[in-house]
Design a protein around this motif. Sequence first.
Motif, PDB file in Angstrom:
ATOM      1  N   ILE A  88      30.243  14.295  31.816  1.00 26.94           N
ATOM      2  CA  ILE A  88      29.321  13.481  31.011  1.00 26.94           C
ATOM      3  C   ILE A  88      29.289  12.032  31.491  1.00 26.94           C
ATOM      4  O   ILE A  88      28.406  11.274  31.106  1.00 26.94           O
ATOM      5  CB  ILE A  88      29.668  13.534  29.509  1.00 26.94           C
ATOM      6  N   GLU A  89      30.245  11.647  32.313  1.00 32.25           N
ATOM      7  CA  GLU A  89      30.221  10.312  32.899  1.00 32.25           C
ATOM      8  C   GLU A  89      31.010  10.330  34.195  1.00 32.25           C
ATOM      9  O   GLU A  89      32.033  11.002  34.314  1.00 32.25           O
ATOM     10  CB  GLU A  89      30.830   9.271  31.949  1.00 32.25           C
ATOM     11  N   ILE A  90      30.510   9.593  35.166  1.00 33.19           N
ATOM     12  CA  ILE A  90      31.246   9.416  36.419  1.00 33.19           C
ATOM     13  C   ILE A  90      31.246   7.942  36.780  1.00 33.19           C
ATOM     14  O   ILE A  90      30.248   7.237  36.580  1.00 33.19           O
ATOM     15  CB  ILE A  90      30.646  10.271  37.559  1.00 33.19           C
ATOM     16  N   LEU A 113      25.957   8.103  33.122  1.00 36.35           N
ATOM     17  CA  LEU A 113      26.142   9.105  32.082  1.00 36.35           C
ATOM     18  C   LEU A 113      25.217  10.293  32.349  1.00 36.35           C
ATOM     19  O   LEU A 113      24.191  10.159  33.016  1.00 36.35           O
ATOM     20  CB  LEU A 113      25.835   8.522  30.709  1.00 36.35           C
ATOM     21  N   GLN A 114      25.601  11.444  31.804  1.00 40.87           N
ATOM     22  CA  GLN A 114      24.757  12.624  31.930  1.00 40.87           C
ATOM     23  C   GLN A 114      24.812  13.447  30.647  1.00 40.87           C
ATOM     24  O   GLN A 114      25.886  13.678  30.097  1.00 40.87           O
ATOM     25  CB  GLN A 114      25.197  13.494  33.105  1.00 40.87           C
ATOM     26  N   GLU A 132      26.671  11.549  21.546  1.00 43.40           N
ATOM     27  CA  GLU A 132      25.444  12.266  21.894  1.00 43.40           C
ATOM     28  C   GLU A 132      24.288  11.297  22.120  1.00 43.40           C
ATOM     29  O   GLU A 132      23.452  11.491  23.009  1.00 43.40           O
ATOM     30  CB  GLU A 132      25.082  13.253  20.780  1.00 43.40           C
ATOM     31  N   GLU A 133      24.246  10.241  21.328  1.00 42.65           N
ATOM     32  CA  GLU A 133      23.169   9.267  21.458  1.00 42.65           C
ATOM     33  C   GLU A 133      23.232   8.551  22.807  1.00 42.65           C
ATOM     34  O   GLU A 133      22.203   8.247  23.426  1.00 42.65           O
ATOM     35  CB  GLU A 133      23.243   8.240  20.322  1.00 42.65           C
ATOM     36  N   GLN A 138      20.076  11.200  29.689  1.00 38.07           N
ATOM     37  CA  GLN A 138      20.699  10.544  30.840  1.00 38.07           C
ATOM     38  C   GLN A 138      20.993  11.535  31.966  1.00 38.07           C
ATOM     39  O   GLN A 138      21.358  12.687  31.728  1.00 38.07           O
ATOM     40  CB  GLN A 138      21.998   9.863  30.424  1.00 38.07           C
ATOM     41  N   LEU A 139      20.832  11.083  33.200  1.00 35.23           N
ATOM     42  CA  LEU A 139      21.173  11.861  34.388  1.00 35.23           C
ATOM     43  C   LEU A 139      21.949  10.972  35.357  1.00 35.23           C
ATOM     44  O   LEU A 139      21.588   9.813  35.577  1.00 35.23           O
ATOM     45  CB  LEU A 139      19.919  12.390  35.092  1.00 35.23           C
ATOM     46  N   ILE A 140      23.001  11.509  35.926  1.00 34.13           N
ATOM     47  CA  ILE A 140      23.749  10.783  36.947  1.00 34.13           C
ATOM     48  C   ILE A 140      22.879  10.661  38.195  1.00 34.13           C
ATOM     49  O   ILE A 140      22.275  11.632  38.646  1.00 34.13           O
ATOM     50  CB  ILE A 140      25.072  11.500  37.262  1.00 34.13           C
TER      51      ILE A 140
END
Length: 323
Positions: A88-90, A113-114, A132-133, A138-140
Motif C-alpha cells: 500500500i506504500e513504497i 501510495l497504492q 482507506e481515504e 492512488q497508484l504507485i
Amino acid sequence: MGQQFDFFPPDENKPHKASASIIPKADGPNVANEEAMIRHLQATGRYRILTRIEPRPIVLNPRPGFLMRGVIVDVETTGLNHRTDEIIEIGAIAFTFDPSGRIGDVTGIYAGLQQPMKPIPADITRLTGITEEMVAGQLIDTGSLRALVDPADLVIAHKASFDRPFCEAFSPILSRKAWACSASEIDWSARGIEGTKLPYLLAQHGLFHEGHRALDDCFALLEVLATDNPGTQASAFSELYAASQRSLMRVFAEHSPFDMKDHLRARGYRWTDGSDGEPKSWWIDVSEEMLEDELKYLRAEVYCWEEAEPLVRRLTAFERFRS
C-alpha cells in the motif's frame, strides 16, 4: 558573561513549577540555549538525549569520488504474506557511495501510495497510519521508481526477506538487482547493539523518527547505516556492502530422517514445503568457509553415510532474500 540557566530551584523547600527547572531565562529558544541544556542533562548521567532525524537534502550534483549507487527501499503492506497481501506504500532513497562503503549524497527520493484490492485491515491502519481515504484512487508511479532503481548497484532493505518478495510480486523493477539486508547482514551485537529492530537501532544511535511510513523509515535507516559505532573500524554500511559481495552456500538436507528434525532446527535449519520452488526439505545458509564443516555434519550425524552428497546452491546478493 554567559547566560545563566535555572536547572534547579534555588531552594528545594520552596514550591516551584516542575517545568521551570529546565527553562532558560533568556527570551526565546536558540541553539546556544538548547546545546547548553543538552550538555547539562548529559553531564548528570541520568538522561539520554534522542535527536529527531532531519532528512538529508537531495543533491543534484553529487560529490566526486562516490561513483556507486545504492537504493534503500521500504514497503508498507496489508499483511505479511506476499502471495495474498499487497503493497500500500513504497518509499525509496537513492544515494551515492564509494567502494570502501562511505556514503556520499542523496540523489533522489520516491514515496507513493497504492489502493489495494481489499480493504486495509484495521491493525495495519493503527500501525502505519495509512487509511482507506489516503489510498483511494492512488497508484504507485513505477516510472519514477524505476528512475531511482535502474542505476543502483545495490538495493537495501531492513528486512530484505520481507521486502524483496513483496517488491517482486508488485513489479519486476527490483527483481534483477543485488539485495542486502541491514537487519541480518550486519553484526549489530559486535557493535554493542543487541536488538535489530529499526526503532531500537535508532535509539541506540541517539536518534528518533516518526516511524512506520515508508520514506521516513528509509531516511532513518540511512542515518543508522552511515553512523560509526564506537570501537568499530568501519560504518555499518561498509560492513553491509562487504557482506553483499560474498556468496552464501545454501545446503539442503533432503530426505533427512524425520527424527532428526529437532536436531536440524536446533542447528539453525529451516523448513520449506516446496511451495517457494525450493526442494521440500530442511535447509541452512552458510559461508563458503563453513561449507565443508556443514557437509561433514550432515554425513556423520544426519545421513550416517560418508558418500552422501547433499544439494548445495550458491547464493549471491542477486539471489538472496527471494521468496
